[in-house]
Motif scaffolding. Structure first.
Motif, PDB file in Angstrom:
ATOM      1  N   GLU A   1      77.462  57.204  32.396  1.00  0.00           N
ATOM      2  CA  GLU A   1      77.312  58.414  32.881  1.00  0.00           C
ATOM      3  C   GLU A   1      76.813  59.474  31.665  1.00  0.00           C
ATOM      4  O   GLU A   1      75.796  60.266  31.894  1.00  0.00           O
ATOM      5  N   GLU A   2      77.393  59.404  30.499  1.00  0.00           N
ATOM      6  CA  GLU A   2      77.441  60.213  29.465  1.00  0.00           C
ATOM      7  C   GLU A   2      75.815  60.075  29.077  1.00  0.00           C
ATOM      8  O   GLU A   2      75.144  61.051  28.753  1.00  0.00           O
ATOM      9  N   ILE A   3      75.476  58.756  28.894  1.00  0.00           N
ATOM     10  CA  ILE A   3      74.185  58.482  28.372  1.00  0.00           C
ATOM     11  C   ILE A   3      72.993  58.762  29.304  1.00  0.00           C
ATOM     12  O   ILE A   3      72.055  59.578  29.050  1.00  0.00           O
ATOM     13  N   GLU A   4      73.506  58.494  30.646  1.00  0.00           N
ATOM     14  CA  GLU A   4      72.387  58.972  31.837  1.00  0.00           C
ATOM     15  C   GLU A   4      71.890  60.538  31.825  1.00  0.00           C
ATOM     16  O   GLU A   4      70.963  60.916  31.940  1.00  0.00           O
ATOM     17  N   GLU A   5      73.361  61.219  31.572  1.00  0.00           N
ATOM     18  CA  GLU A   5      73.086  62.643  31.664  1.00  0.00           C
ATOM     19  C   GLU A   5      72.352  63.130  30.544  1.00  0.00           C
ATOM     20  O   GLU A   5      71.324  64.052  30.567  1.00  0.00           O
TER      21      GLU A   5
ATOM     22  N   ARG B   1      71.226  59.972  21.207  1.00  0.00           N
ATOM     23  CA  ARG B   1      71.506  59.045  20.048  1.00  0.00           C
ATOM     24  C   ARG B   1      72.676  58.645  19.733  1.00  0.00           C
ATOM     25  O   ARG B   1      73.158  57.451  19.534  1.00  0.00           O
ATOM     26  N   ILE B   2      73.675  59.636  19.705  1.00  0.00           N
ATOM     27  CA  ILE B   2      75.073  59.301  19.488  1.00  0.00           C
ATOM     28  C   ILE B   2      75.603  58.507  20.557  1.00  0.00           C
ATOM     29  O   ILE B   2      76.276  57.386  20.234  1.00  0.00           O
ATOM     30  N   GLY B   3      75.248  58.531  21.846  1.00  0.00           N
ATOM     31  CA  GLY B   3      75.760  57.884  22.805  1.00  0.00           C
ATOM     32  C   GLY B   3      75.290  55.988  22.639  1.00  0.00           C
ATOM     33  O   GLY B   3      76.251  55.276  22.816  1.00  0.00           O
TER      34      GLY B   3
ATOM     35  N   GLU C   1      67.211  65.325  28.486  1.00  0.00           N
ATOM     36  CA  GLU C   1      66.425  65.148  27.145  1.00  0.00           C
ATOM     37  C   GLU C   1      67.232  65.670  25.901  1.00  0.00           C
ATOM     38  O   GLU C   1      66.532  66.238  25.032  1.00  0.00           O
ATOM     39  N   ASP C   2      68.280  65.454  25.961  1.00  0.00           N
ATOM     40  CA  ASP C   2      69.203  66.052  24.717  1.00  0.00           C
ATOM     41  C   ASP C   2      69.325  64.754  23.992  1.00  0.00           C
ATOM     42  O   ASP C   2      70.099  63.844  23.832  1.00  0.00           O
ATOM     43  N   TRP C   3      68.214  64.633  23.274  1.00  0.00           N
ATOM     44  CA  TRP C   3      68.071  63.298  22.424  1.00  0.00           C
ATOM     45  C   TRP C   3      69.254  63.330  21.121  1.00  0.00           C
ATOM     46  O   TRP C   3      69.410  62.073  20.821  1.00  0.00           O
TER      47      TRP C   3
ATOM     48  N   ASP D   1      58.599  58.188  23.736  1.00  0.00           N
ATOM     49  CA  ASP D   1      57.805  57.263  24.810  1.00  0.00           C
ATOM     50  C   ASP D   1      58.687  55.720  25.134  1.00  0.00           C
ATOM     51  O   ASP D   1      58.757  55.337  26.006  1.00  0.00           O
ATOM     52  N   TYR D   2      58.997  55.354  23.819  1.00  0.00           N
ATOM     53  CA  TYR D   2      59.656  53.999  23.682  1.00  0.00           C
ATOM     54  C   TYR D   2      60.863  54.213  24.567  1.00  0.00           C
ATOM     55  O   TYR D   2      61.376  53.380  25.419  1.00  0.00           O
ATOM     56  N   ILE D   3      61.999  55.527  24.517  1.00  0.00           N
ATOM     57  CA  ILE D   3      62.893  55.781  25.125  1.00  0.00           C
ATOM     58  C   ILE D   3      62.656  55.569  26.577  1.00  0.00           C
ATOM     59  O   ILE D   3      63.446  55.121  27.393  1.00  0.00           O
ATOM     60  N   ARG D   4      61.620  56.219  26.918  1.00  0.00           N
ATOM     61  CA  ARG D   4      61.437  56.464  28.582  1.00  0.00           C
ATOM     62  C   ARG D   4      60.932  54.713  28.973  1.00  0.00           C
ATOM     63  O   ARG D   4      61.427  54.709  30.045  1.00  0.00           O
ATOM     64  N   GLU D   5      60.400  54.403  27.959  1.00  0.00           N
ATOM     65  CA  GLU D   5      59.810  53.073  28.513  1.00  0.00           C
ATOM     66  C   GLU D   5      61.134  51.840  28.820  1.00  0.00           C
ATOM     67  O   GLU D   5      61.061  50.956  29.570  1.00  0.00           O
ATOM     68  N   HIS D   6      62.280  52.105  27.816  1.00  0.00           N
ATOM     69  CA  HIS D   6      63.161  51.098  27.781  1.00  0.00           C
ATOM     70  C   HIS D   6      64.632  51.508  28.229  1.00  0.00           C
ATOM     71  O   HIS D   6      65.238  50.796  28.369  1.00  0.00           O
ATOM     72  N   HIS D   7      64.858  52.885  28.381  1.00  0.00           N
ATOM     73  CA  HIS D   7      66.193  53.322  28.735  1.00  0.00           C
ATOM     74  C   HIS D   7      66.546  52.577  29.947  1.00  0.00           C
ATOM     75  O   HIS D   7      67.728  52.261  30.002  1.00  0.00           O
TER      76      HIS D   7
END
Length: 204
Positions: free
Chosen positions: A103-107, A118-120, A112-114, A153-159
């Motif tokens: 939930e934390e990572i998805e939020e 990153r911490i998550g 877009e709180d990168w 772009d990588y994050i959005r592709e692989h999240h």
């Protein structure tokens, strides 16, 4: 990082997850005492505190759980981070499920709180490596590196695929820890409501 900690006055620095022998070597070097001198006392304390499974039923339960866990986790490597204690490893796995960070990572992804994202994923990388989820750990590391390098772009592709992989690991661990025959009660104790829904979906 190691040099910085030593410069700040620390006596030693160990990378996470801590390898048992490296920890023993460091303790012995800093204290001038052999860890084996205290091993008997530690074992006695563990039994008094209920940290060891002396009963045959408990041993059988652990064996069943470990057999299932070994089919999708690198349990051999994980045990080196748990002083080769199966009981301790199972406690760590319980904590891993209870500490579900989805939930934390998805939020943070959605907003877009990168920095916090990153911490998550950094925490996911470390905790997954500790339990033997090697592939998930590597995939989380890739997301962490992408954050550091601002490769959104990588994050959005692989999240999404990493979150699905994370969910799958959580569900499998939860199922493995139910090998004690008291599945419903055990699930209520360690399984977040969101994961219960995932389990119900898989069952159907």
């Amino acid at each position: 990082v190691q040099r910085e900690y030593i410069h700040q006055g620390f006596s030693a620095y160990l990378l996470k997850p801590v390898v048992r022998q490296e920890l023993i070597d460091t303790i012995e070097r800093l204290t001038g005492r052999s860890v084996s001198e205290r091993s008997a006392n530690v074992a006695e304390v563990g039994q008094e505190e209920g940290l060891t499974s002396a009963m045959p039923g408990a041993l059988n339960q652990n064996a069943k759980s470990m057999e299932v866990l070994g089919s999708f986790l690198n349990t051999e490597a994980a045990l080196t981070y748990c002083a080769d204690s199966i009981d301790f490893y199972l406690v760590i796995l319980n904590d891993y499920v209870e500490g579900n960070r989805r939930e934390e990572i998805e939020e943070n992804y959605g907003s877009e709180d990168w920095d916090n994202y990153r911490i998550g994923v950094h925490a996911l990388k470390s905790s997954s490596r500790t339990i033997g989820a090697d592939q998930l750990s590597e995939d989380a590391k890739a997301l962490e590196d992408a954050c550091k390098e601002e490769r959104t772009d990588y994050i959005r592709e692989h999240h999404r695929e990493v979150m699905e992989e994370y969910t799958d690991i959580l569900v499998k661990i939860s199922e493995a820890l139910k090998q004690d025959g008291d599945a419903d009660q055990h699930t209520e104790e360690i399984l977040p409501e969101s994961l219960e829904k995932d389990l119900d979906t898989e069952d159907r």
